[in-house]
Design a protein around this motif. Sequence first.
Motif, PDB file in Angstrom:
ATOM      1  N   SER A 154       0.843  -1.203   0.000  1.00  0.00           N
ATOM      2  CA  SER A 154       0.000   0.000   0.000  1.00  0.00           C
ATOM      3  C   SER A 154       0.874   1.247   0.000  1.00  0.00           C
ATOM      4  CB  SER A 154      -0.936   0.024   1.213  1.00  0.00           C
ATOM      5  OG  SER A 154      -0.199   0.101   2.405  1.00  0.00           O
ATOM      6  N   LEU A 155       0.382   2.283  -0.652  1.00  0.00           N
ATOM      7  CA  LEU A 155       1.111   3.549  -0.726  1.00  0.00           C
ATOM      8  C   LEU A 155       1.213   4.159   0.663  1.00  0.00           C
ATOM      9  CD1 LEU A 155       0.747   6.318  -3.314  1.00  0.00           C
ATOM     10  CD2 LEU A 155       0.505   6.892  -0.921  1.00  0.00           C
ATOM     11  N   ILE A 156       2.397   4.629   1.023  1.00  0.00           N
ATOM     12  CA  ILE A 156       2.585   5.304   2.308  1.00  0.00           C
ATOM     13  C   ILE A 156       3.477   6.531   2.136  1.00  0.00           C
ATOM     14  CG2 ILE A 156       2.255   3.263   3.773  1.00  0.00           C
ATOM     15  CD1 ILE A 156       5.338   3.172   4.071  1.00  0.00           C
ATOM     16  N   TYR A 157       3.281   7.480   3.007  1.00  0.00           N
ATOM     17  CA  TYR A 157       4.171   8.638   3.127  1.00  0.00           C
ATOM     18  C   TYR A 157       4.858   8.538   4.478  1.00  0.00           C
ATOM     19  CZ  TYR A 157       2.226  11.068  -0.905  1.00  0.00           C
ATOM     20  OH  TYR A 157       1.868  11.426  -2.173  1.00  0.00           O
ATOM     21  N   THR A 158       6.149   8.804   4.499  1.00  0.00           N
ATOM     22  CA  THR A 158       6.893   8.856   5.757  1.00  0.00           C
ATOM     23  C   THR A 158       7.582  10.209   5.836  1.00  0.00           C
ATOM     24  OG1 THR A 158       8.824   7.817   4.747  1.00  0.00           O
ATOM     25  CG2 THR A 158       7.282   6.363   5.880  1.00  0.00           C
ATOM     26  N   ILE A 159       7.630  10.749   7.037  1.00  0.00           N
ATOM     27  CA  ILE A 159       8.294  12.033   7.277  1.00  0.00           C
ATOM     28  C   ILE A 159       9.500  11.777   8.169  1.00  0.00           C
ATOM     29  CG2 ILE A 159       8.049  14.360   8.229  1.00  0.00           C
ATOM     30  CD1 ILE A 159       5.043  14.184   7.661  1.00  0.00           C
ATOM     31  N   THR A 160      10.633  12.351   7.786  1.00  0.00           N
ATOM     32  CA  THR A 160      11.862  12.227   8.569  1.00  0.00           C
ATOM     33  C   THR A 160      12.370  13.638   8.856  1.00  0.00           C
ATOM     34  OG1 THR A 160      13.385  12.270   6.689  1.00  0.00           O
ATOM     35  CG2 THR A 160      12.429  10.118   7.274  1.00  0.00           C
ATOM     36  N   PRO A 161      13.408  13.781   9.690  1.00  0.00           N
ATOM     37  CA  PRO A 161      13.964  15.120   9.934  1.00  0.00           C
ATOM     38  C   PRO A 161      14.509  15.806   8.676  1.00  0.00           C
ATOM     39  CG  PRO A 161      14.675  13.602  11.641  1.00  0.00           C
ATOM     40  CD  PRO A 161      13.983  12.774  10.590  1.00  0.00           C
ATOM     41  N   LYS A 162      14.737  15.050   7.596  1.00  0.00           N
ATOM     42  CA  LYS A 162      15.286  15.627   6.369  1.00  0.00           C
ATOM     43  C   LYS A 162      14.245  15.880   5.286  1.00  0.00           C
ATOM     44  CE  LYS A 162      19.853  13.679   7.010  1.00  0.00           C
ATOM     45  NZ  LYS A 162      20.962  12.967   6.394  1.00  0.00           N
ATOM     46  N   GLY A 163      12.994  15.455   5.504  1.00  0.00           N
ATOM     47  CA  GLY A 163      11.957  15.646   4.495  1.00  0.00           C
ATOM     48  C   GLY A 163      10.894  14.571   4.564  1.00  0.00           C
ATOM     49  N   PHE A 164      10.380  14.176   3.409  1.00  0.00           N
ATOM     50  CA  PHE A 164       9.383  13.112   3.375  1.00  0.00           C
ATOM     51  C   PHE A 164       9.606  12.242   2.141  1.00  0.00           C
ATOM     52  CE2 PHE A 164       7.238  16.483   0.960  1.00  0.00           C
ATOM     53  CZ  PHE A 164       6.616  15.804  -0.074  1.00  0.00           C
ATOM     54  N   SER A 165       8.976  11.060   2.163  1.00  0.00           N
ATOM     55  CA  SER A 165       9.055  10.138   1.034  1.00  0.00           C
ATOM     56  C   SER A 165       7.689   9.568   0.726  1.00  0.00           C
ATOM     57  CB  SER A 165       9.990   8.958   1.347  1.00  0.00           C
ATOM     58  OG  SER A 165      11.322   9.358   1.311  1.00  0.00           O
ATOM     59  N   LEU A 166       7.416   9.399  -0.554  1.00  0.00           N
ATOM     60  CA  LEU A 166       6.270   8.650  -1.049  1.00  0.00           C
ATOM     61  C   LEU A 166       6.822   7.277  -1.396  1.00  0.00           C
ATOM     62  CD1 LEU A 166       3.947   9.785  -3.969  1.00  0.00           C
ATOM     63  CD2 LEU A 166       4.860   7.504  -3.803  1.00  0.00           C
ATOM     64  N   LYS A 167       6.235   6.215  -0.834  1.00  0.00           N
ATOM     65  CA  LYS A 167       6.697   4.846  -1.105  1.00  0.00           C
ATOM     66  C   LYS A 167       5.506   4.007  -1.557  1.00  0.00           C
ATOM     67  CE  LYS A 167      10.083   5.121   2.615  1.00  0.00           C
ATOM     68  NZ  LYS A 167      10.503   4.575   3.911  1.00  0.00           N
ATOM     69  N   TRP A 168       5.724   3.263  -2.649  1.00  0.00           N
ATOM     70  CA  TRP A 168       4.678   2.361  -3.129  1.00  0.00           C
ATOM     71  C   TRP A 168       5.289   1.353  -4.080  1.00  0.00           C
ATOM     72  CZ3 TRP A 168       0.161   3.469  -6.956  1.00  0.00           C
ATOM     73  CH2 TRP A 168      -0.863   2.532  -6.770  1.00  0.00           C
ATOM     74  N   ASP A 169       4.763   0.174  -4.069  1.00  0.00           N
ATOM     75  CA  ASP A 169       5.240  -0.903  -4.919  1.00  0.00           C
ATOM     76  C   ASP A 169       6.743  -1.047  -4.695  1.00  0.00           C
ATOM     77  OD1 ASP A 169       5.054  -2.993  -6.741  1.00  0.00           O
ATOM     78  OD2 ASP A 169       5.171  -1.685  -8.495  1.00  0.00           O
ATOM     79  N   THR A 170       7.564  -0.848  -5.718  1.00  0.00           N
ATOM     80  CA  THR A 170       9.019  -0.991  -5.551  1.00  0.00           C
ATOM     81  C   THR A 170       9.743   0.319  -5.821  1.00  0.00           C
ATOM     82  OG1 THR A 170       9.218  -1.737  -7.841  1.00  0.00           O
ATOM     83  CG2 THR A 170       9.028  -3.453  -6.144  1.00  0.00           C
ATOM     84  N   PHE A 171       9.044   1.447  -5.602  1.00  0.00           N
ATOM     85  CA  PHE A 171       9.702   2.743  -5.799  1.00  0.00           C
ATOM     86  C   PHE A 171       9.515   3.645  -4.593  1.00  0.00           C
ATOM     87  CE2 PHE A 171       5.482   3.359  -7.694  1.00  0.00           C
ATOM     88  CZ  PHE A 171       5.076   4.565  -7.153  1.00  0.00           C
ATOM     89  N   GLU A 172      10.423   4.599  -4.486  1.00  0.00           N
ATOM     90  CA  GLU A 172      10.383   5.613  -3.437  1.00  0.00           C
ATOM     91  C   GLU A 172      10.729   6.959  -4.068  1.00  0.00           C
ATOM     92  OE1 GLU A 172      12.476   6.749   0.846  1.00  0.00           O
ATOM     93  OE2 GLU A 172      12.920   4.823  -0.094  1.00  0.00           O
ATOM     94  N   VAL A 173      10.019   7.998  -3.644  1.00  0.00           N
ATOM     95  CA  VAL A 173      10.272   9.349  -4.126  1.00  0.00           C
ATOM     96  C   VAL A 173      10.644  10.193  -2.909  1.00  0.00           C
ATOM     97  CG1 VAL A 173       9.345  11.318  -5.392  1.00  0.00           C
ATOM     98  CG2 VAL A 173       8.568   8.994  -5.965  1.00  0.00           C
ATOM     99  N   PRO A 174      11.957  10.377  -2.653  1.00  0.00           N
ATOM    100  CA  PRO A 174      12.398  11.169  -1.495  1.00  0.00           C
ATOM    101  C   PRO A 174      12.364  12.668  -1.809  1.00  0.00           C
ATOM    102  CG  PRO A 174      14.292  10.224  -2.603  1.00  0.00           C
ATOM    103  CD  PRO A 174      13.071   9.754  -3.360  1.00  0.00           C
TER     104      PRO A 174
END
Length: 172
Positions: A148-168
Motif C-alpha cells: 500500500s502507498l505510504i508517506y513517511t516524514i523524517t527530519p530531512k523531508g518526506f518520502s512517497l513509497k509504493w510498490d518498488t519505488f520511493e520518491v524522497p
Amino acid sequence: MKRSIKMKAALLFVFALFISSLTFAQDKKPASPHDSTSAKVAGSLIKIKYGSPYVKGRKVLGELVPFGKVWRAGADSATSITTSKAIKVEGKTLPAGRYAFFVIPSESGTWTLIFDKNPKQWGAYTYKEANDQLRVTVKGKTAPKTESLIYTITPKGFSLKWDTFEVPVSIK
C-alpha cells in the motif's frame, strides 16, 4: 393477539437484519483507505493527507501511474500537504499553507513534484499548471516492495513509497 406477535416478530427480524448488515459493512476494508502523517521538519509542522491504494498485483509505474502525466500521488482526492511555516523544498521556497500534491513520473526515474494552490481537488482531473505554487524535480529510487502507498516524514523531508519505488523529498 396473533397479529401483534407476528408484527413484533417481523420488526425483530428487520432490526436483526439491519444490525447484521451494519456489522458486515464495518468489516469490509475500503479499496484505498485514507491515511495521514505529520511531524516537525525544519521548524515547520508538516501534515500529509492521502488515499492509500494497494498494488493488488497490478503494474504500477507506467500503467496504473502513467509516465509523463500528472498523478494525484495517492487515491481519491488529491493528496494534500500542509506546512505551518515557509520551508525549502529541494532548495526552493514553499510558503506556509495547504497544497494539493501532484507528481509526474518519467521513465528515466526523474519525478516532477507539484505543490498546487488548490488543495481541495478530486484526483488530478481539474489540475491546472497556472495554479502551481512550486515545481521541483527529484530522482526516484527503487525500494523494498510496499503493497500500500505510504508517506513517511523524517527530519530531512518526506518520502512517497509504493510498490518498488520511493520518491524522497528534501526539506530544509
